[in-house]
Design a protein around this motif. Structure first.
Motif, PDB file in Angstrom:
ATOM      1  N   SER A  45       0.810  -1.262  -0.048  1.00 53.25           N
ATOM      2  CA  SER A  45      -0.094   0.212   0.046  1.00 53.25           C
ATOM      3  C   SER A  45       0.795   1.149  -0.134  1.00 53.25           C
ATOM      4  CB  SER A  45      -0.954   0.166   1.214  1.00 53.25           C
ATOM      5  OG  SER A  45      -1.666  -1.007   1.395  1.00 53.25           O
ATOM      6  N   PHE A 112      -5.867   3.617  -2.748  1.00 58.03           N
ATOM      7  CA  PHE A 112      -4.982   4.135  -3.850  1.00 58.03           C
ATOM      8  C   PHE A 112      -5.396   3.798  -5.354  1.00 58.03           C
ATOM      9  CE2 PHE A 112      -2.564   3.523   0.087  1.00 58.03           C
ATOM     10  CZ  PHE A 112      -2.281   4.921   0.347  1.00 58.03           C
ATOM     11  N   TYR A 148       7.131  -5.098  13.616  1.00 58.01           N
ATOM     12  CA  TYR A 148       6.014  -4.408  13.194  1.00 58.01           C
ATOM     13  C   TYR A 148       5.652  -3.339  14.086  1.00 58.01           C
ATOM     14  CZ  TYR A 148       1.469  -3.672  10.630  1.00 58.01           C
ATOM     15  OH  TYR A 148       0.554  -3.322   9.764  1.00 58.01           O
ATOM     16  N   GLU A 159       3.636  10.025   9.401  1.00 58.12           N
ATOM     17  CA  GLU A 159       2.462  10.453   8.795  1.00 58.12           C
ATOM     18  C   GLU A 159       1.852  11.567   9.462  1.00 58.12           C
ATOM     19  OE1 GLU A 159       1.892   8.765   6.527  1.00 58.12           O
ATOM     20  OE2 GLU A 159       1.771   6.482   6.600  1.00 58.12           O
ATOM     21  N   PHE A 199     -10.484   1.478   6.770  1.00 62.18           N
ATOM     22  CA  PHE A 199     -10.329   0.747   7.940  1.00 62.18           C
ATOM     23  C   PHE A 199     -10.836  -0.765   7.597  1.00 62.18           C
ATOM     24  CE2 PHE A 199     -10.465   5.027   9.011  1.00 62.18           C
ATOM     25  CZ  PHE A 199      -9.740   5.055   9.864  1.00 62.18           C
ATOM     26  N   GLY A 200     -11.301  -1.371   6.563  1.00 64.00           N
ATOM     27  CA  GLY A 200     -11.565  -2.240   6.142  1.00 64.00           C
ATOM     28  C   GLY A 200     -13.249  -2.675   6.290  1.00 64.00           C
ATOM     29  N   SER A 206     -15.773  -8.950   8.536  1.00 64.14           N
ATOM     30  CA  SER A 206     -14.305  -8.846   8.920  1.00 64.14           C
ATOM     31  C   SER A 206     -13.820 -10.381   9.167  1.00 64.14           C
ATOM     32  CB  SER A 206     -13.802  -7.961   9.633  1.00 64.14           C
ATOM     33  OG  SER A 206     -12.279  -7.904   9.943  1.00 64.14           O
ATOM     34  N   PRO A 207     -13.123 -11.048   8.391  1.00 64.09           N
ATOM     35  CA  PRO A 207     -12.963 -12.486   8.795  1.00 64.09           C
ATOM     36  C   PRO A 207     -11.843 -12.559   9.695  1.00 64.09           C
ATOM     37  CG  PRO A 207     -12.535 -12.232   6.446  1.00 64.09           C
ATOM     38  CD  PRO A 207     -13.159 -11.175   6.707  1.00 64.09           C
ATOM     39  N   ASN A 208     -10.800 -11.619   9.262  1.00 67.15           N
ATOM     40  CA  ASN A 208      -9.517 -11.968  10.225  1.00 67.15           C
ATOM     41  C   ASN A 208      -9.481 -11.215  11.395  1.00 67.15           C
ATOM     42  OD1 ASN A 208      -8.164 -13.063   7.998  1.00 67.15           O
ATOM     43  ND2 ASN A 208      -8.431 -11.127   6.730  1.00 67.15           N
ATOM     44  N   LYS A 218      -4.146  -6.720  15.857  1.00 68.86           N
ATOM     45  CA  LYS A 218      -5.077  -5.510  15.965  1.00 68.86           C
ATOM     46  C   LYS A 218      -5.414  -5.374  17.338  1.00 68.86           C
ATOM     47  CE  LYS A 218      -8.283  -5.310  12.412  1.00 68.86           C
ATOM     48  NZ  LYS A 218      -8.838  -5.998  11.145  1.00 68.86           N
ATOM     49  N   ASN A 222     -12.322  -2.866  13.112  1.00 62.89           N
ATOM     50  CA  ASN A 222     -12.476  -2.017  12.093  1.00 62.89           C
ATOM     51  C   ASN A 222     -13.465  -0.973  12.247  1.00 62.89           C
ATOM     52  OD1 ASN A 222     -10.874  -3.908  10.935  1.00 62.89           O
ATOM     53  ND2 ASN A 222     -12.223  -4.615   9.293  1.00 62.89           N
ATOM     54  N   ILE A 272     -11.675  -3.637  -4.388  1.00 61.08           N
ATOM     55  CA  ILE A 272     -10.511  -4.802  -3.767  1.00 61.08           C
ATOM     56  C   ILE A 272     -10.355  -5.769  -4.718  1.00 61.08           C
ATOM     57  CG2 ILE A 272     -10.600  -3.784  -1.282  1.00 61.08           C
ATOM     58  CD1 ILE A 272     -11.719  -6.332  -0.465  1.00 61.08           C
TER      59      ILE A 272
HETATM   60  N1  FAQ Z   1      -8.230  -2.273   0.938  1.00 62.45           N
HETATM   61  O1  FAQ Z   1     -10.638  -9.306   7.731  1.00 62.45           O
HETATM   62  P1  FAQ Z   1     -10.426  -8.125   7.584  1.00 62.45           P
HETATM   63  C1  FAQ Z   1      -1.414   4.679   4.185  1.00 62.45           C
HETATM   64  C2  FAQ Z   1      -8.920  -6.932   2.780  1.00 62.45           C
HETATM   65  S1  FAQ Z   1      -1.107   2.788   4.318  1.00 62.45           S
HETATM   66  C3  FAQ Z   1      -7.978  -3.441   0.520  1.00 62.45           C
HETATM   67  O2  FAQ Z   1     -10.967  -6.804   8.036  1.00 62.45           O
HETATM   68  P2  FAQ Z   1      -7.557  -7.220   8.254  1.00 62.45           P
HETATM   69  C4  FAQ Z   1      -0.324   5.540   4.216  1.00 62.45           C
HETATM   70  C5  FAQ Z   1      -8.365  -7.557   4.006  1.00 62.45           C
HETATM   71  O3  FAQ Z   1      -6.900  -7.524   3.540  1.00 62.45           O
HETATM   72  C6  FAQ Z   1      -2.782   2.046   4.082  1.00 62.45           C
HETATM   73  N2  FAQ Z   1      -8.293  -4.601   0.973  1.00 62.45           N
HETATM   74  O4  FAQ Z   1      -8.740  -7.749   7.110  1.00 62.45           O
HETATM   75  C7  FAQ Z   1      -0.275   6.394   2.979  1.00 62.45           C
HETATM   76  C8  FAQ Z   1      -8.859  -8.933   3.730  1.00 62.45           C
HETATM   77  O5  FAQ Z   1      -8.438  -9.716   2.787  1.00 62.45           O
HETATM   78  P3  FAQ Z   1      -7.283 -11.198   2.660  1.00 62.45           P
HETATM   79  C9  FAQ Z   1      -2.696   0.593   4.401  1.00 62.45           C
HETATM   80  C10 FAQ Z   1      -8.860  -4.540   2.280  1.00 62.45           C
HETATM   81  O6  FAQ Z   1      -6.497  -7.435   7.691  1.00 62.45           O
HETATM   82  C11 FAQ Z   1      -1.024   7.367   2.661  1.00 62.45           C
HETATM   83  C12 FAQ Z   1     -10.393  -8.672   3.498  1.00 62.45           C
HETATM   84  O7  FAQ Z   1     -10.349  -7.479   2.971  1.00 62.45           O
HETATM   85  N3  FAQ Z   1      -2.547   0.550   5.831  1.00 62.45           N
HETATM   86  O8  FAQ Z   1      -2.494   5.008   3.871  1.00 62.45           O
HETATM   87  C13 FAQ Z   1      -9.107  -3.304   2.804  1.00 62.45           C
HETATM   88  O9  FAQ Z   1      -8.024  -7.883   9.744  1.00 62.45           O
HETATM   89  C14 FAQ Z   1      -0.743   8.146   1.768  1.00 62.45           C
HETATM   90  C15 FAQ Z   1     -10.774  -8.703   4.924  1.00 62.45           C
HETATM   91  O10 FAQ Z   1     -10.559  -7.844   5.794  1.00 62.45           O
HETATM   92  C16 FAQ Z   1      -2.664  -0.716   6.245  1.00 62.45           C
HETATM   93  O11 FAQ Z   1      -2.233  -1.798   5.485  1.00 62.45           O
HETATM   94  C17 FAQ Z   1      -8.680  -2.382   2.287  1.00 62.45           C
HETATM   95  N4  FAQ Z   1      -9.005  -0.939   2.674  1.00 62.45           N
HETATM   96  O12 FAQ Z   1      -7.950  -5.700   8.413  1.00 62.45           O
HETATM   97  C18 FAQ Z   1       0.596   5.750   1.992  1.00 62.45           C
HETATM   98  C19 FAQ Z   1      -2.703  -0.822   7.824  1.00 62.45           C
HETATM   99  N5  FAQ Z   1      -9.696  -3.542   4.013  1.00 62.45           N
HETATM  100  O13 FAQ Z   1      -5.969 -10.289   3.115  1.00 62.45           O
HETATM  101  C20 FAQ Z   1       0.787   6.636   0.873  1.00 62.45           C
HETATM  102  C21 FAQ Z   1      -2.385  -2.180   8.280  1.00 62.45           C
HETATM  103  C22 FAQ Z   1      -9.673  -4.979   4.222  1.00 62.45           C
HETATM  104  O14 FAQ Z   1      -7.844 -11.812   3.834  1.00 62.45           O
HETATM  105  C23 FAQ Z   1      -0.010   7.971   0.709  1.00 62.45           C
HETATM  106  N6  FAQ Z   1      -3.270  -2.992   8.162  1.00 62.45           N
HETATM  107  N7  FAQ Z   1      -9.094  -5.495   3.141  1.00 62.45           N
HETATM  108  O15 FAQ Z   1      -7.178 -11.364   1.325  1.00 62.45           O
HETATM  109  C24 FAQ Z   1      -4.538  -3.462   8.613  1.00 62.45           C
HETATM  110  O16 FAQ Z   1      -4.710  -2.786   9.807  1.00 62.45           O
HETATM  111  C25 FAQ Z   1      -5.452  -4.119   8.301  1.00 62.45           C
HETATM  112  O17 FAQ Z   1      -4.904  -5.277   7.525  1.00 62.45           O
HETATM  113  C26 FAQ Z   1      -6.867  -3.644   7.771  1.00 62.45           C
HETATM  114  C27 FAQ Z   1      -7.915  -4.927   7.290  1.00 62.45           C
HETATM  115  C28 FAQ Z   1      -7.510  -2.887   8.795  1.00 62.45           C
HETATM  116  C29 FAQ Z   1      -6.495  -2.946   6.614  1.00 62.45           C
END
Ligand code: FAQ
Length: 317
Positions: A45, A112, A148, A159, A199-200, A206-208, A218, A222, A272
């Motif tokens: 991302s 994005f 992490y 940020e 935030f998802g 939200s399976p995870n 986490k 979400n 997605i």
């Molecule tokens: N987009 O069970 P959950 C930034 C997927 S960095 C796409 O709730 P989880 C800085 C998810 O992967 C932004 N896919 O999943 C910046 C899962 O699919 P999978 C990135 C999404 O992991 C600013 C499925 O849906 N930040 O902005 C999204 O418990 C400006 C089910 O969802 C992070 O990655 C989505 N929005 O919670 C850079 C933070 N939401 O993998 C440049 C860390 C969900 O099972 C310019 N990540 N999915 O096939 C997290 O906190 C978590 O991974 C969540 C999702 C909250 C994103």
């Protein structure tokens, strides 16, 4: 830990005591897999996330704005690199993780895949997208996986600068001409829904989340984080003299939070799955950049090999 403690018990004890799991500790395979998925998707991302803003570097309205935007985009590249390193510490090498992005088997943030149409969108990205990233990532500083959580501390500080530069762009526009204020209004409303979706999916879809929260990867669900974000941005928008067009966005005295309108989850799922406005463009650009960078990776590998050979020769001399 006693002589009879099993690795599984030792792991659970560390989690229960809010201590850190390190890369050398025993961990359940599913914990390793969940973290590799989340951290690598987070890294992807950051890398893909450079594109919407990089597109405006050459069109920034002043030299100062250009310098600031270049620094911000470079920071995002740096975040991607820390995060690939944190993910690699779980045992999958960077080349494999990057290949998963290029193959389309790994996800990156939905946000994005939206275009940055005007200069005001750069303000909206900084304020809302980096703002949402902060709300999501501050709790990740306490993630149970040490590499992490530690990476997140520096990332969040940077940020915070990004969010302020976005705010400052919008503040200038909102206090400029009527046309500039309108441009800012349209930009924040274009990014409002997609930023809330960062935030998802809703907790029920939200399976995870449940397992990730039990493992203290986490710390909040979400929907909890989304609510926290909404409660933060409404007064900030008021301070800018701007507003969101969501008619359901009202203070709920009983809940002590802002209510907000239902988000378009069909659109989220479509984005997605690769069908957002810019998915194809983002991936084509990344694949081209990766191919163009092949000579740099080859040169770095050749240099490392030669340096190792010289070192070995010196040691054995
Ligand atoms: N987009 O069970 P959950 C930034 C997927 S960095 C796409 O709730 P989880 C800085 C998810 O992967 C932004 N896919 O999943 C910046 C899962 O699919 P999978 C990135 C999404 O992991 C600013 C499925 O849906 N930040 O902005 C999204 O418990 C400006 C089910 O969802 C992070 O990655 C989505 N929005 O919670 C850079 C933070 N939401 O993998 C440049 C860390 C969900 O099972 C310019 N990540 N999915 O096939 C997290 O906190 C978590 O991974 C969540 C999702 C909250 C994103």
């Amino acid at each position: 830990m006693t002589a009879t403690t099993t690795p599984d018990q030792a792991f659970n004890e560390l989690i229960d005591n809010d201590a850190r799991i390190e890369s050398t500790d025993w961990m359940p395979e599913k914990y390793r897999k969940t973290l590799t998925r989340q951290i690598s998707q987070h890294a992807h991302s950051e890398i893909i996330g450079m594109q919407p803003e990089a597109n405006w570097i050459s069109r920034a309205p002043s030299l100062k704005r250009k310098a600031i935007l270049m620094a911000k985009v470079q920071d995002e590249a740096g975040h991607g690199l820390y995060l690939y390193s944190a993910a690699e510490s779980l045992g999958t090498d960077r080349a494999t993780l990057v290949q998963q992005l290029l193959d389309g088997t790994a996800k990156y943030s939905s946000i994005f895949n939206y275009p940055a149409r005007t200069w005001a969108d750069i303000g909206a990205i900084g304020w809302l997208v980096d703002g949402a990233a902060i709300v999501n990532q501050v709790p990740l500083c306490r993630c149970s996986y040490g590499p992490y959580g530690r990476a997140m501390v520096r990332v969040c500080k940077e940020e915070s600068f990004h969010q302020r530069q976005g705010w400052e762009i919008l503040h200038s526009l909102a206090n400029g001409t009527a046309a500039q204020k309108q441009m800012a209004h349209e930009a924040i409303n274009r990014f409002y829904g997609p930023a809330l979706q960062m935030f998802g999916p809703p907790d029920g879809d939200s399976p995870n989340s449940e397992q990730s929260m039990a493992w203290k990867i986490k710390r909040f669900s979400n929907d909890e984080l989304r609510q926290r974000f909404v409660d933060t941005i409404v007064p900030q928008a008021e301070a800018l003299g701007l507003s969101f067009d969501d008619p359901d966005l009202v203070w709920n005295e009983e809940r002590g939070h802002y209510d907000y309108g239902e988000l378009d989850w069909d659109e989220f799922m479509s984005v997605i799955k690769g069908h957002g406005p810019c998915n194809t463009q983002r991936m084509e650009h990344r694949r081209q950049a990766h191919a163009d960078g092949a000579w740099v990776r080859d040169a770095a590998a050749a240099y490392a090999e030669r340096s190792n050979a010289v070192e070995t020769a010196l040691i054995s001399a």
